[in-house]
Design a protein around this motif. Sequence first.
Motif, PDB file in Angstrom:
ATOM      1  N   GLU A 110       0.833  -1.207   0.000  1.00 30.09           N
ATOM      2  CA  GLU A 110       0.000   0.000   0.000  1.00 30.09           C
ATOM      3  C   GLU A 110       0.868   1.259   0.000  1.00 30.09           C
ATOM      4  O   GLU A 110       0.571   2.226  -0.700  1.00 30.09           O
ATOM      5  CB  GLU A 110      -0.939   0.017   1.216  1.00 30.09           C
ATOM      6  CG  GLU A 110      -2.013  -1.039   1.188  1.00 30.09           C
ATOM      7  CD  GLU A 110      -1.518  -2.408   1.666  1.00 30.09           C
ATOM      8  OE1 GLU A 110      -0.428  -2.510   2.285  1.00 30.09           O
ATOM      9  OE2 GLU A 110      -2.223  -3.397   1.381  1.00 30.09           O
ATOM     10  N   TYR A 111       1.939   1.254   0.785  1.00 28.39           N
ATOM     11  CA  TYR A 111       2.854   2.396   0.823  1.00 28.39           C
ATOM     12  C   TYR A 111       3.482   2.623  -0.549  1.00 28.39           C
ATOM     13  O   TYR A 111       3.460   3.730  -1.080  1.00 28.39           O
ATOM     14  CB  TYR A 111       3.933   2.169   1.896  1.00 28.39           C
ATOM     15  CG  TYR A 111       5.109   3.103   1.782  1.00 28.39           C
ATOM     16  CD1 TYR A 111       4.964   4.467   1.991  1.00 28.39           C
ATOM     17  CD2 TYR A 111       6.375   2.621   1.439  1.00 28.39           C
ATOM     18  CE1 TYR A 111       6.050   5.331   1.874  1.00 28.39           C
ATOM     19  CE2 TYR A 111       7.462   3.475   1.319  1.00 28.39           C
ATOM     20  CZ  TYR A 111       7.289   4.825   1.540  1.00 28.39           C
ATOM     21  OH  TYR A 111       8.362   5.679   1.410  1.00 28.39           O
ATOM     22  N   GLU A 170       2.595   1.411  -3.581  1.00 28.63           N
ATOM     23  CA  GLU A 170       1.579   1.751  -4.579  1.00 28.63           C
ATOM     24  C   GLU A 170       1.114   3.195  -4.408  1.00 28.63           C
ATOM     25  O   GLU A 170       0.874   3.893  -5.394  1.00 28.63           O
ATOM     26  CB  GLU A 170       0.396   0.794  -4.480  1.00 28.63           C
ATOM     27  CG  GLU A 170       0.733  -0.604  -4.949  1.00 28.63           C
ATOM     28  CD  GLU A 170      -0.322  -1.643  -4.572  1.00 28.63           C
ATOM     29  OE1 GLU A 170      -1.416  -1.254  -4.083  1.00 28.63           O
ATOM     30  OE2 GLU A 170      -0.055  -2.834  -4.768  1.00 28.63           O
ATOM     31  N   GLY A 171       1.019   3.665  -3.177  1.00 31.66           N
ATOM     32  CA  GLY A 171       0.583   5.035  -2.907  1.00 31.66           C
ATOM     33  C   GLY A 171       1.547   6.069  -3.443  1.00 31.66           C
ATOM     34  O   GLY A 171       1.138   7.007  -4.147  1.00 31.66           O
TER      35      GLY A 171
END
Length: 153
Positions: free
Chosen positions: A24-25, A27-28
């Motif tokens: 998530e980090y 991809e963010g």
Amino acid sequence: MALYRKVAATPGGIARSSDEVTSEYVEGFVSDSLDRGILLVAELDGLAGLAAELHTYRSELGIFRHVLGELTVAVHPDAQGRGIGRKLFERLLALVTAEHPDITRVELITAETNHRALRLYEGVGFKREGRLTGRIRAPDGSLDSDIPLAWHR
């Protein structure tokens, strides 16, 4: 993600620990950088995967549209000391100068004890803008200060 986990496990690498480097980090910041910023990568012969990555992006707030922030650079421990970080910063600032006339400020923050990073940032034109005393708590419980730096057009 492999690059960031490796750098996170290295003292003085990035602020996140290895377990905080999640999909998530990654991809963010990739999404934010591609949507409203700049993302650069470097490869090195003989090193599997990425040797380095640098990303930065604009805030979604209109009053900060002239600023590239959230800047992070990660250089694989086996690629450090070869000028790759410097080349990424030089390319970033060249892109900003040539292709983004509306960007007048690029900013970042680093630990006061990260002398190598401070030399790099100041060497490519960033200026210190203060000191955030006791902002970082090291794994051993000691406190370190953050140094905000910025490059101005």
